[in-house]
Scaffold this active site. Structure first.
Site, mmCIF file in Angstrom:
data_model
loop_
_atom_site.group_PDB
_atom_site.id
_atom_site.type_symbol
_atom_site.label_atom_id
_atom_site.label_comp_id
_atom_site.label_asym_id
_atom_site.label_seq_id
_atom_site.Cartn_x
_atom_site.Cartn_y
_atom_site.Cartn_z
ATOM 1 N N ASP A 33 -5.588 8.309 -7.076
ATOM 2 C CA ASP A 33 -5.033 7.446 -8.123
ATOM 3 C C ASP A 33 -5.004 8.176 -9.468
ATOM 4 O OD1 ASP A 33 -4.105 5.251 -9.450
ATOM 5 O OD2 ASP A 33 -5.711 3.907 -8.831
ATOM 6 N N ASP A 34 -3.846 8.232 -10.078
ATOM 7 C CA ASP A 34 -3.700 8.853 -11.403
ATOM 8 C C ASP A 34 -4.176 10.304 -11.423
ATOM 9 O OD1 ASP A 34 -2.904 6.330 -12.150
ATOM 10 O OD2 ASP A 34 -4.339 6.096 -13.786
ATOM 11 N N CYS A 71 1.350 2.858 -10.615
ATOM 12 C CA CYS A 71 0.715 2.540 -9.320
ATOM 13 C C CYS A 71 1.523 1.664 -8.372
ATOM 14 C CB CYS A 71 -0.618 1.832 -9.547
ATOM 15 S SG CYS A 71 -1.791 2.758 -10.531
ATOM 16 N N LYS A 125 -7.858 1.049 -2.569
ATOM 17 C CA LYS A 125 -7.021 0.234 -3.455
ATOM 18 C C LYS A 125 -5.756 -0.272 -2.754
ATOM 19 C CE LYS A 125 -4.334 0.977 -7.706
ATOM 20 N NZ LYS A 125 -4.414 1.580 -9.058
ATOM 21 N N HIS A 127 -3.154 -3.026 -4.412
ATOM 22 C CA HIS A 127 -2.222 -3.090 -5.553
ATOM 23 C C HIS A 127 -0.758 -3.250 -5.168
ATOM 24 C CE1 HIS A 127 -1.713 -1.819 -10.041
ATOM 25 N NE2 HIS A 127 -1.620 -3.119 -9.824
ATOM 26 N N HIS A 216 -8.671 7.111 -11.292
ATOM 27 C CA HIS A 216 -8.171 6.162 -12.305
ATOM 28 C C HIS A 216 -9.296 5.822 -13.297
ATOM 29 C CE1 HIS A 216 -6.278 2.451 -13.824
ATOM 30 N NE2 HIS A 216 -5.185 2.743 -13.129
ATOM 31 N N ASP A 274 -0.688 8.942 -6.623
ATOM 32 C CA ASP A 274 0.253 7.826 -6.773
ATOM 33 C C ASP A 274 1.132 7.979 -8.007
ATOM 34 O OD1 ASP A 274 -1.668 7.203 -8.713
ATOM 35 O OD2 ASP A 274 -1.503 5.045 -8.371
ATOM 36 N N ASN A 275 0.669 8.760 -8.965
ATOM 37 C CA ASN A 275 1.484 9.078 -10.143
ATOM 38 C C ASN A 275 0.790 10.196 -10.895
ATOM 39 O OD1 ASN A 275 0.359 5.923 -10.933
ATOM 40 N ND2 ASN A 275 -0.440 7.628 -12.105
ATOM 41 N N LYS A 292 1.329 9.925 -17.115
ATOM 42 C CA LYS A 292 1.467 8.702 -16.320
ATOM 43 C C LYS A 292 2.297 7.658 -17.076
ATOM 44 C CE LYS A 292 -1.173 4.746 -14.714
ATOM 45 N NZ LYS A 292 -2.474 4.068 -14.612
#
Ligand SMILES: *[C@@H]1O[C@H](CO)[C@@H](O)[C@H](O)[C@H]1NC(C)=O
Ligand SMILES: *[C@@H]1O[C@H](CO)[C@@H](O)[C@H](O)[C@H]1NC(C)=O
Ligand SMILES: *[C@@H]1O[C@H](CO)[C@@H](O)[C@H](O)[C@H]1NC(C)=O
Ligand SMILES: *[C@@H]1O[C@H](CO)[C@@H](O)[C@H](O)[C@H]1NC(C)=O
Ligand SMILES: *[C@@H]1O[C@H](CO)[C@@H](O)[C@H](O)[C@H]1NC(C)=O
Length: 500
Positions: A33-34, A71, A125, A127, A216, A274-275, A292
């Site tokens: 994540d991130d 996300c 996660k 989301h 994240h 994810d990004n 991001k």
């Protein structure tokens, strides 16, 4: 005679079924994540990621690989194989109290793999929406779920506040729980995946959807992971580095468990962020531009690789430069799994297996990064009679990338030096003081978006705006409902969970 034929026939069926099963690879899909472009060892990071590096160097590194800048859009595109404009999720993320999610008419990759005979498990996660029971992971193709539903929360307390509504966000399948209060999520998730691996005794192939909370915000990690980075003076960067190391260790532990259970040789592992990294929260995407959430490359040109003993020898250790997008995993993996794409809505992804495994040309020549009709309009339309450049959008066609509207902060942020906080090299067209709303880059030549060619190449601009206009004509209405006060955990025993 008839009897004998039946016996032969059923023997053949058994044989072909077992051959077919033997060929179905286990799929380990790891989502960070991130996680920033510059934050993995093999991109020259100061952060050490030995497990990820080894897997990547003995797999195929995807260096022309894209996700979405935030996300929920990436996760829902990964799950559905469809662009945001086709699911109504083209604006923002799904906030905790918003009553929407990935529409139920899009079967997920887990639905399709389960249909193909897989045992499917989601850890970490989600989301992708949870306001009704039907949106929960266990109703979206996963046999089990262990993790959290919203976009972020404490790594230890699994507690989340949004719009003055607060509660624990942690679930075992569909049961909310406080049992894990105090345990760091990266350990929890790795251990759960290992339990699933060790418990897996039947013949089914495994689909493990491992979606780490790391890295994240909030920037939190047990002290011991941060210690090796004592020399990084920037506190955020130092803690973030520890979070990355912990995630790297988790990947090492999971792959070790698969090896011990003799599953690894028949496993296909995909690692993806994810990004892009959030440069204000310890992440870094240098030399890419932006962060991001932006339409610059730093938001979406992603860290990703694939590792498998099933890859052909001549691509192992290589770099793939074919254009690949997160929507492509859906058809690629379902096909490899021997599944079918019946019952899906039209997919925006392409089967990339021959491009990854044989080095063939990527079937993808275009990539719609997004069209966000809900984002604040910016400046005046550059041309009449085509797509309005006031609207936030970006599109890739071959080497070209066009960006319109307000793309977000376009600064380049070099990685924090050891002694001080990062310096930002400010964008040349600060978005709040100028109304510039059109950029064109040859990304192949200029991956860091230094050289805007929109004035030199009016014909390309016109062609790409027309193409955006076409994509826009295929879009469904944007869903982005108000927060629903009925979501408040105070009404549900202190937990976030389905409320409709
Ligand atoms: C989690 O544990 C902390 C520390 O013991 C405690 O303060 C907090 O109230 C707990 N949270 C919940 C939701 O039980
Ligand atoms: C693994 O199996 C044990 C023993 O049957 C069980 O208690 C545990 O819940 C299982 N864990 C998972 C993750 O399925
Ligand atoms: C990895 O496994 C080791 C050994 O069991 C353990 O000490 C460590 O906490 C694990 N790391 C993660 C991130 O789960
Ligand atoms: C587009 O049309 C409007 C209204 O007719 C006009 O004011 C504007 O100058 C035109 N813009 C361009 C770029 O031609
Ligand atoms: C973009 O740049 C690359 C590398 O310099 C070049 O080969 C290619 O022809 C350019 N693309 C276009 C469409 O001009």
């Amino acid at each position: 005679m008839l009897m004998k034929n039946v016996v032969i026939l059923s023997a053949l069926i058994v044989l072909s079924v077992s051959i077919c099963e033997a060929k179905q690879p286990h799929i380990l899909l790891v989502i960070a994540d991130d996680y920033g472009f510059h934050d993995i060892g093999y991109h020259g990071s100061e952060i050490r990621t030995p497990n990820l590096d080894n897997l990547a160097y003995s797999g195929v590194r995807l260096e022309n690989y894209y996700v979405q800048p935030i996300c929920s859009p990436t996760r829902t595109q990964l799950l559905s194989g469809r662009y945001q404009i086709h699911t109504g999720l083209q604006h923002g993320i799904i906030w905790a109290a918003q009553p929407y999610g990935l529409p139920l008419d899009s079967p997920t990759i887990a639905d399709k793999l389960r249909e193909a005979g897989y045992a499917t498990h989601a850890v970490g996660k989600w989301h992708a929406g949870f306001y009704t029971h039907a949106h929960m992971p266990t109703r979206r193709g996963f046999d089990t779920f262990f993790g959290y539903l919203t976009g972020s929360e404490g790594y230890y307390n699994h507690y989340r506040c949004h719009a003055k509504m607060c509660g624990t966000d942690f679930m075992e399948n569909t049961t909310p729980t406080n049992n894990y209060n105090g345990s760091y999520s990266t350990h929890l998730f790795a251990n759960r995946v290992i339990d699933i691996i060790n418990n897996h005794t039947d013949d089914k192939p495994l689909f493990l959807y491992v979606s780490f909370q790391a890295v994240h915000t909030p920037v939190e990690v047990p002290q011991s992971y941060e210690e090796p980075y004592w020399y990084i003076k920037d506190k955020l960067r130092r803690t973030y580095a520890g979070m990355v190391s912990c995630m790297d260790e988790a990947v090492g532990n999971i792959t070790m468990a698969m090896k011990q259970r003799r599953l690894w040789d028949n496993t296909l592992m995909i690692f993806t962020t994810d990004n892009g990294g959030s440069v204000t929260e310890g992440g870094n995407n240098f030399p890419l531009r932006g962060s991001k959430g932006s339409m610059w490359e730093g938001g979406m040109h992603a860290v990703g690789f694939i590792h498998s003993k099933l890859l052909s020898d001549n691509v192992i250790g290589s770099v793939s430069t074919g254009l690949i997008h997160v929507t492509d995993w859906f058809p690629t993996l379902v096909k490899l799994a021997g599944g079918n794409l019946q019952g899906t809505k039209p997919l925006d992804g392409f089967d990339q297996w021959s491009s990854i495994n044989n080095g063939d040309k990527s079937p993808r020549t275009e990539l719609l990064h997004n069209i966000d009709p809900h984002y604040a309009k910016h400046g005046r339309p550059a041309l009449n009679g085509t797509f309005s450049t006031s609207i936030r959008a970006a599109l890739r066609m071959g080497d070209w990338k066009i960006i319109t509207g307000d793309p977000g902060d376009g600064s380049w942020t070099p990685r924090p030096p050891c002694s001080k906080t990062p310096i930002s090299i400010k964008e040349r067209h600060p978005r709040h003081t100028h109304l510039k709303n059109l950029w064109l880059f040859n990304i192949t030549q200029d991956p860091n978006e230094n050289n805007d060619l929109s004035e030199q190449e009016p014909a390309i601009v016109k062609t790409m705006l027309d193409r955006l206009q076409y994509y826009d004509s295929t879009a469904v209405p944007c869903l982005y409902p108000e927060n629903d006060p009925l979501a408040d955990p105070a009404r549900h025993g202190g937990f976030w969970g389905p409320w409709q």
